[in-house]
Design a protein around this motif. Structure first.
Motif, mmCIF file in Angstrom:
data_model
loop_
_atom_site.group_PDB
_atom_site.id
_atom_site.type_symbol
_atom_site.label_atom_id
_atom_site.label_comp_id
_atom_site.label_asym_id
_atom_site.label_seq_id
_atom_site.Cartn_x
_atom_site.Cartn_y
_atom_site.Cartn_z
ATOM 1 N N ARG A 1 0.818 -1.232 0.000
ATOM 2 C CA ARG A 1 0.000 0.000 0.000
ATOM 3 C C ARG A 1 0.847 1.275 0.000
ATOM 4 N N LYS A 2 1.904 1.305 0.800
ATOM 5 C CA LYS A 2 2.652 2.573 0.984
ATOM 6 C C LYS A 2 4.028 2.459 0.355
ATOM 7 N N GLY A 3 4.388 3.394 -0.465
ATOM 8 C CA GLY A 3 5.674 3.382 -1.158
ATOM 9 C C GLY A 3 5.758 4.608 -2.057
ATOM 10 N N TRP B 1 4.342 11.789 -2.248
ATOM 11 C CA TRP B 1 3.659 13.079 -2.425
ATOM 12 C C TRP B 1 3.303 13.689 -1.066
ATOM 13 N N LYS B 2 2.885 12.824 -0.127
ATOM 14 C CA LYS B 2 2.585 13.323 1.225
ATOM 15 C C LYS B 2 3.856 13.902 1.849
ATOM 16 N N TRP B 3 4.965 13.174 1.656
ATOM 17 C CA TRP B 3 6.245 13.642 2.210
ATOM 18 C C TRP B 3 6.603 15.006 1.605
ATOM 19 N N VAL C 1 3.918 7.022 14.224
ATOM 20 C CA VAL C 1 2.810 6.210 14.733
ATOM 21 C C VAL C 1 1.907 5.801 13.561
ATOM 22 N N GLY C 2 1.678 4.501 13.399
ATOM 23 C CA GLY C 2 0.886 4.016 12.256
ATOM 24 C C GLY C 2 1.682 4.167 10.981
ATOM 25 N N CYS C 3 2.895 3.615 11.008
ATOM 26 C CA CYS C 3 3.872 3.882 9.934
ATOM 27 C C CYS C 3 3.631 3.051 8.682
ATOM 28 N N ILE D 1 5.742 2.498 14.731
ATOM 29 C CA ILE D 1 4.893 1.470 15.337
ATOM 30 C C ILE D 1 3.676 1.263 14.442
ATOM 31 N N ASP D 2 3.316 0.006 14.260
ATOM 32 C CA ASP D 2 2.127 -0.331 13.462
ATOM 33 C C ASP D 2 1.778 -1.780 13.800
ATOM 34 N N PRO D 3 0.535 -2.029 14.197
ATOM 35 C CA PRO D 3 0.192 -3.386 14.628
ATOM 36 C C PRO D 3 0.054 -4.407 13.489
ATOM 37 N N LEU E 1 -5.527 9.249 13.109
ATOM 38 C CA LEU E 1 -6.499 9.859 14.034
ATOM 39 C C LEU E 1 -7.941 9.432 13.743
ATOM 40 N N TYR E 2 -8.318 9.365 12.465
ATOM 41 C CA TYR E 2 -9.718 9.029 12.147
ATOM 42 C C TYR E 2 -10.037 7.566 12.437
ATOM 43 N N HIS E 3 -8.986 6.759 12.640
ATOM 44 C CA HIS E 3 -9.214 5.357 13.013
ATOM 45 C C HIS E 3 -9.332 5.178 14.529
HETATM 46 N N1 LIG Z 1 -3.631 1.467 17.381
HETATM 47 C C1 LIG Z 1 -2.815 1.762 16.387
HETATM 48 N N2 LIG Z 1 -1.584 2.272 16.648
HETATM 49 C C2 LIG Z 1 -0.734 2.555 15.645
HETATM 50 N N3 LIG Z 1 -1.042 2.344 14.337
HETATM 51 C C3 LIG Z 1 -2.238 1.847 14.035
HETATM 52 C C4 LIG Z 1 -3.179 1.534 15.031
HETATM 53 N N4 LIG Z 1 -4.293 1.042 14.429
HETATM 54 C C5 LIG Z 1 -4.049 1.045 13.099
HETATM 55 N N5 LIG Z 1 -2.810 1.516 12.867
HETATM 56 C C6 LIG Z 1 -2.123 1.646 11.569
HETATM 57 O O1 LIG Z 1 -2.288 2.949 11.087
HETATM 58 C C7 LIG Z 1 -2.040 2.926 9.691
HETATM 59 C C8 LIG Z 1 -2.968 3.883 9.002
HETATM 60 S S1 LIG Z 1 -2.594 4.123 7.278
HETATM 61 C C9 LIG Z 1 -1.396 5.405 7.322
HETATM 62 C C10 LIG Z 1 0.002 4.971 6.955
HETATM 63 C C11 LIG Z 1 1.053 6.055 6.902
HETATM 64 N N6 LIG Z 1 1.261 6.685 8.216
HETATM 65 C C12 LIG Z 1 0.721 7.106 5.885
HETATM 66 O O2 LIG Z 1 0.442 8.232 6.276
HETATM 67 O O3 LIG Z 1 0.728 6.786 4.706
HETATM 68 C C13 LIG Z 1 -4.081 4.913 6.856
HETATM 69 C C14 LIG Z 1 -4.135 5.513 5.556
HETATM 70 O O4 LIG Z 1 -3.833 4.850 4.576
HETATM 71 O O5 LIG Z 1 -4.611 6.652 5.508
HETATM 72 C C15 LIG Z 1 -2.211 1.492 9.227
HETATM 73 O O6 LIG Z 1 -0.983 1.021 8.749
HETATM 74 C C16 LIG Z 1 -2.682 0.764 10.466
HETATM 75 O O7 LIG Z 1 -2.178 -0.572 10.554
#
Ligand SMILES: Nc1ncnc2c1ncn2[C@@H]1O[C@H](C[S@+](CC[C@H]([NH3+])C(=O)[O-])CC(=O)[O-])[C@@H](O)[C@H]1O
Length: 334
Positions: free
Chosen positions: A90-92, A109-111, A129-131, A151-153, A199-201
């Motif tokens: 998904r991310k790259g 592009w976000k960067w 966080v949520g990398c 960190i990412d679960p 945040l929205y999650h």
């Molecule tokens: N509790 C949690 N703690 C940490 N991470 C979590 C949690 N729950 C879910 N996630 C992780 O948060 C990430 C959100 S994606 C953003 C990726 C990147 N940051 C981006 O900005 O492209 C969303 C997007 O695509 O918009 C996912 O990888 C989840 O596994």
């Protein structure tokens, strides 16, 4: 098993050293719990990746590893088929020994939208966080960060990260840990904390902001990116069961409401540095992510709306500072 011992050594004499009281046991338990099924299959694929050292790791303009000619055509084919086992990417994007991993998102592009608005990362301790797969972590390292912890679960994202790191000569200044933000102790140690697309999650967004604050040292910087709506400081969208077909979307504030939340949480010098609509060029299906993507999440008759009729995804980037004299109690309150 994934080996985190390099990371433990790395933090042993750093300001994160007290984390060693809990982290190794936590990650050991996590691996014991998860090492079966798909995760075990991905770990086996990781162990099959050939060892190739390279002096070419380019992280400033993108993520490119390896020079042409360092691997044979046969080796390249083998690497590509192993990397494809970690579908969906998904991310790259990543460029590894001539293989272009064309991910769903143009995370570069976000960067580009944020890099000139944040404090220089040179010599900083950074938490992402949520990398996801760790794309932005590599760019943070490329910007000179001393240590980048993500960190990412997600088990899949850990394996994608480890695959990239394998080819980056097991690079030691960057590490993804398979943990959720709620599983971190209050470290109060990072110079910069990123929370992008998270945040929205979160069911409790204010608590999320306080958790992020509790990871920062006094005077540290938060870089927050999340979905927003147009509207005044009192407006927040609470979608129904799904938003853009995503199930776990809880709160989408207006940018002004979000600034108010950050103020309430005690951040200062709050700056909105970008607001952008997400386009179908930035988020799309590719050969490396063959599932549905943004086009399928929008109303075919009106791309200004999601398929459920909500405003189409718009994202804001906000930079804010934890005050130098910030006092936090054990409950993360101000
Ligand atoms: N509790 C949690 N703690 C940490 N991470 C979590 C949690 N729950 C879910 N996630 C992780 O948060 C990430 C959100 S994606 C953003 C990726 C990147 N940051 C981006 O900005 O492209 C969303 C997007 O695509 O918009 C996912 O990888 C989840 O596994």
């Amino acid at each position: 098993m994934i080996d985190f011992s390099n990371f433990y050594q790395r933090i042993a004499k750093s300001r994160l050293q007290h984390w060693l009281h809990t982290l190794p046991a936590q990650l050991h338990d996590w691996q014991k719990l998860h090492l079966h099924g798909e995760f075990a299959r991905w770990v086996r694929a990781l162990h099959k990746l050939p060892n190739i050292t390279t002096d070419h790791i380019e992280l400033t303009d993108g993520v490119t590893i390896g020079r042409p000619g360092e691997v044979s055509a046969g080796e390249q084919k083998k690497i590509e088929s192993l990397l494809r086992q970690f579908h969906p990417w998904r991310k790259g994007p990543f460029h590894i020994h001539g293989i272009h991993i064309d991910t769903e998102w143009r995370s570069d592009w976000k960067w580009d939208r944020l890099k000139d608005h944040i404090s220089p990362l040179q010599h900083r301790y950074v938490l992402d966080v949520g990398c996801g797969s760790g794309y932005h972590m590599w760019r943070m390292a490329g910007a000179g960060a001393k240590l980048v912890v993500g960190i990412d679960p997600s088990q899949l994202f850990l394996c994608q990260f480890e695959a990239v790191r394998h080819f980056a000569n097991a690079y030691r200044g960057v590490q993804l840990l398979p943990l959720g933000i709620e599983e971190l102790p209050e470290l109060r140690a990072f110079d910069t904390v990123f929370s992008m697309g998270v945040l929205y999650h979160r069911r409790s967004p204010i608590d999320h902001l306080l958790q992020l604050k509790s990871q920062l040292r006094a005077g540290g910087e938060l870089v927050l990116e999340t979905l927003v709506i147009d509207g005044n400081e009192h407006q927040v969208l609470v979608p129904g069961e799904r938003y853009g077909k995503m199930r776990n979307v809880w709160f989408i504030p207006s940018t002004r409401a979000l600034v108010g939340w950050l103020e309430k949480c005690g951040f200062e010098d709050i700056r909105v540095v970008d607001e952008s609509l997400t386009t179908v060029d930035e988020q799309r299906s590719t050969d490396w992510m063959r599932n549905e993507s943004l086009t399928d999440f929008l109303d075919p008759a009106d791309p200004g709306k999601t398929i459920e009729g909500y405003p189409a995804p718009k994202r804001a980037i906000i930079v804010a500072i934890k005050p130098a004299d910030s006092q936090q109690t054990a409950r993360g309150e101000i």
